[in-house]
Every structure is written in C-alpha cells, then in structure tokens.
Design a protein around this motif. Sequence first.
Motif, short mmCIF file in Angstrom:
data_model
loop_
_atom_site.label_atom_id
_atom_site.label_comp_id
_atom_site.label_asym_id
_atom_site.label_seq_id
_atom_site.Cartn_x
_atom_site.Cartn_y
_atom_site.Cartn_z
N GLY A 159 0.83 -1.19 0.00
CA GLY A 159 0.00 0.00 0.00
C GLY A 159 0.87 1.25 0.00
O GLY A 159 2.04 1.22 0.37
N THR A 160 0.29 2.36 -0.38
CA THR A 160 1.02 3.63 -0.52
C THR A 160 1.81 3.99 0.73
O THR A 160 2.94 4.44 0.65
N TRP A 161 1.22 3.79 1.89
CA TRP A 161 1.86 4.22 3.14
C TRP A 161 2.47 3.07 3.93
O TRP A 161 2.77 3.22 5.12
N GLN A 162 2.67 1.92 3.30
CA GLN A 162 3.21 0.76 4.01
C GLN A 162 4.71 0.62 3.76
O GLN A 162 5.19 0.82 2.64
N GLY A 163 5.42 0.28 4.81
CA GLY A 163 6.84 0.03 4.72
C GLY A 163 7.24 -1.08 5.68
O GLY A 163 6.55 -1.35 6.66
N ILE A 164 8.36 -1.72 5.39
CA ILE A 164 8.88 -2.79 6.24
C ILE A 164 9.76 -2.15 7.31
O ILE A 164 10.69 -1.40 6.99
N TRP A 165 9.46 -2.47 8.55
CA TRP A 165 10.26 -1.98 9.66
C TRP A 165 11.08 -3.11 10.25
O TRP A 165 10.59 -4.23 10.46
N LEU A 166 12.34 -2.83 10.55
CA LEU A 166 13.14 -3.66 11.43
C LEU A 166 13.02 -3.05 12.81
O LEU A 166 13.31 -1.86 13.00
N GLY A 167 12.58 -3.83 13.77
CA GLY A 167 12.58 -3.40 15.16
C GLY A 167 13.86 -3.88 15.79
O GLY A 167 14.04 -5.09 15.98
N GLU A 168 14.77 -2.98 16.07
CA GLU A 168 16.00 -3.34 16.79
C GLU A 168 15.74 -3.09 18.27
O GLU A 168 15.54 -1.95 18.68
N HIS A 169 15.71 -4.16 19.03
CA HIS A 169 15.31 -4.06 20.43
C HIS A 169 16.46 -4.17 21.41
O HIS A 169 16.23 -4.18 22.62
N ARG A 170 17.69 -4.23 20.90
CA ARG A 170 18.88 -4.25 21.76
C ARG A 170 19.62 -2.94 21.61
O ARG A 170 19.60 -2.31 20.55
N ASP A 171 20.30 -2.55 22.66
CA ASP A 171 21.12 -1.33 22.59
C ASP A 171 22.29 -1.51 21.63
O ASP A 171 22.70 -0.57 20.97
N HIS A 172 22.83 -2.72 21.54
CA HIS A 172 23.94 -3.03 20.64
C HIS A 172 23.67 -4.37 19.98
O HIS A 172 24.36 -5.35 20.23
#
Length: 143
Positions: A117-130
């Motif tokens: 969709g026009t406003w859809q994108g794939i996100w990577l959720g990085e949940h660690r500080d490093h």
Amino acid sequence: MWHRDTLTLSARKRGFHLISDEVEQALAEMPPVSVGLLHVQLLHTSASLTLNENADPDVRHDMDAFLRRLVPGNLPYFRHTLEGDDDMPAHVFASLLGTQLTLPVEARRGVNRLALGTWQGIWLGEHRDHGGSRRLCLTLSGE
C-alpha cells in the motif's frame, strides 16, 4: 519458481528502522516473476519485523516509546539477565511483533517490486542497545 537469498543489514541503534528499500533492492536482483510472494524471515530472536507507516518517522519513534514503557528492562521478575537489561524485553518484543512477513510481489518492466500500500513500509525493530548486524532470509516464490 523458488529462489532464496540472505540479506545482511548493517547494525542499527535501538528503535524502529525503515528497511523497505534494502529489501526491494535484494528482491530486484532475484529472477523476475509476474506474480509471487516474498517471505522475509529475520534470523534473530531479539529483533522484529513489521509492516507499518512508511512516511512519518514519528510513528516509529512513538512505537518504540510505547514498547519501552510496556516492557521496561528492569523488571525484577526477569530471570534471563546475563546478556543485559535490554535482552529479555527484546525477546518479548520479537515474540509480540514477530520475525517474519509474507508480502506480495509483482514485476514492473521486468523487475520484481513489492506490491504494498502507498503508506506501508517494512520496519526492522532493533530491540537491543547493541544488536549488531541482522540477517534476513528472503524466499521468493512465484511464476
């Protein structure tokens, strides 16, 4: 037709990051299909994948802020703490959001493209500080 590649993402800071362009670049290098599906599997347990807003970066910020409040790193009942205060919450977030997506693919002028969709994108959720670099297994099926 089936095709599989691995995409390595550079290390990112904690938070949500738009990775659609990197996935699309890898997809464009795969054999073209007229119609297909791309399965994206994150090969880690302390990060996540999700499909969400691709335009306003405040959405990614707000999602991270909400999750940090939902599961802070200093909960006294967490037993898995050897890898740091951010590790157990990262596993919780990965389970809540998931580590895989299956997305529609179509060829445009002989090049594979995601049919989002026009406003859809794939996100990577990085949940660690490093968290370090992250690997994605990309499996394309189609005809």
